[in-house]
Write a protein that holds these residues in place. Sequence first.
Motif, PDB file in Angstrom:
ATOM      1  N   PRO A 283       0.820  -1.224   0.000  1.00 14.81           N
ATOM      2  CA  PRO A 283       0.000   0.000   0.000  1.00 14.81           C
ATOM      3  C   PRO A 283       0.848   1.265   0.000  1.00 14.81           C
ATOM      4  CG  PRO A 283      -0.899  -1.604   1.534  1.00 14.81           C
ATOM      5  CD  PRO A 283       0.404  -2.165   1.052  1.00 14.81           C
ATOM      6  N   GLU A 284       1.969   1.244   0.715  1.00 19.12           N
ATOM      7  CA  GLU A 284       2.856   2.400   0.740  1.00 19.12           C
ATOM      8  C   GLU A 284       3.445   2.672  -0.645  1.00 19.12           C
ATOM      9  OE1 GLU A 284       2.373   0.762   4.707  1.00 19.12           O
ATOM     10  OE2 GLU A 284       3.021  -0.136   2.815  1.00 19.12           O
TER      11      GLU A 284
ATOM     12  N   SER B 111       0.747   4.075  -2.928  1.00 15.21           N
ATOM     13  CA  SER B 111       0.511   5.479  -2.594  1.00 15.21           C
ATOM     14  C   SER B 111       1.612   6.363  -3.165  1.00 15.21           C
ATOM     15  CB  SER B 111       0.452   5.628  -1.072  1.00 15.21           C
ATOM     16  OG  SER B 111       0.272   6.980  -0.716  1.00 15.21           O
ATOM     17  N   GLN B 112       2.852   5.906  -3.071  1.00 19.65           N
ATOM     18  CA  GLN B 112       3.991   6.655  -3.608  1.00 19.65           C
ATOM     19  C   GLN B 112       3.883   6.808  -5.117  1.00 19.65           C
ATOM     20  OE1 GLN B 112       7.732   4.851  -2.552  1.00 19.65           O
ATOM     21  NE2 GLN B 112       8.918   6.103  -3.984  1.00 19.65           N
TER      22      GLN B 112
ATOM     23  N   ASN C  39       1.118   6.602  -6.920  1.00 20.44           N
ATOM     24  CA  ASN C  39      -0.041   7.443  -7.251  1.00 20.44           C
ATOM     25  C   ASN C  39       0.309   8.920  -7.167  1.00 20.44           C
ATOM     26  OD1 ASN C  39      -2.223   5.751  -7.992  1.00 20.44           O
ATOM     27  ND2 ASN C  39      -2.527   5.135  -5.868  1.00 20.44           N
ATOM     28  N   LEU C  40       1.111   9.301  -6.163  1.00 22.62           N
ATOM     29  CA  LEU C  40       1.547  10.693  -6.051  1.00 22.62           C
ATOM     30  C   LEU C  40       2.415  11.074  -7.252  1.00 22.62           C
ATOM     31  CD1 LEU C  40       2.428  10.966  -2.243  1.00 22.62           C
ATOM     32  CD2 LEU C  40       0.582  12.142  -3.451  1.00 22.62           C
TER      33      LEU C  40
END
Length: 310
Positions: A30-31, A34-35, A37-38
């Motif tokens: 998930p981390e 998220s990275q 996606n940014l």
Amino acid sequence: MQKEFLRALFLILIFGSTCLKLNAQVLLTPETVSQLNLAQDSLSTYSDSTITVKDDVERMAYNTMFVKKLIGALKTPHSFQFNFDSLANNVSFLKSPNLSFRIITWSLPFADGSYKFYGTIQMATKDGSLKLIPLNDDTQNILDDNSITNHKNWYGARYYEIIPVTYPSKNPYYILLGWKGNSTKTTKKVIEVLSFDKDQVIFGKSIFEIKKKPTNKNRIVFEYNKQNSMTLTFDKQANMIVFDHLAPYESNMEGKAEYYVSDSSFDGYSISYPRLYFKENVELRNDASSLDELYSTPRKATTLFPKRKH
């Protein structure tokens, strides 16, 4: 007894397959998602700017920022699994069916109507580390569009479809369908061939049969009037690449690409090993799509059949 053994073997295979899929999914935490996606949000902004700004210098600056950000994102462990869906309007990410690599391509339009293409091949690695093969668009220095090239002198295009060609005990190669843009007067599309020789990338292969010609071509390039819409797509059911037949709209304009348009008939290449066989007068049951000139993948031709003689 044999039935019980086969049932147990089947359950083991299913369980093993499920575990492999779960393990592949776990690699992108998930981390990490998220990275990425940014990073994708920034990439979308840079990519959109390369299309919307009017100044070529500013456009190149945004593209430079896009390239740096993309390389940074791809350095994220196991980024190969991330699809970058938000970039689909401007950038093509095509994975090989065996998931051994993906080819990433996009175009940069200039005020004079010309284009420059950018791309890279990302190889899948077991440990998720980055392995990239950058593609350098060298079109302006390629005097013969039928020449065999490599990643350093790439005949640039934005690819929207990848078709594997395999044969037992032979190295596979991949047919790429691409949009090439060109100028204020004409547009180009290309049927390209990608293959690998160890770590070397090769573009072009002598597989295209040409009507009434003793030798095959290494790649097929279509050039036509910029206002014309051309279909170039792959029909899986027929195992054929199908495309509009192009002809000059005035007979005395033979050989001048800016006067070539689709004449409502279709030709094709039947895919076979070791070469592709040219077929005249195939017909689409569906009409050509209005999406054929967009950057996204054109709609697939669902059914092909020989034209009836009248």
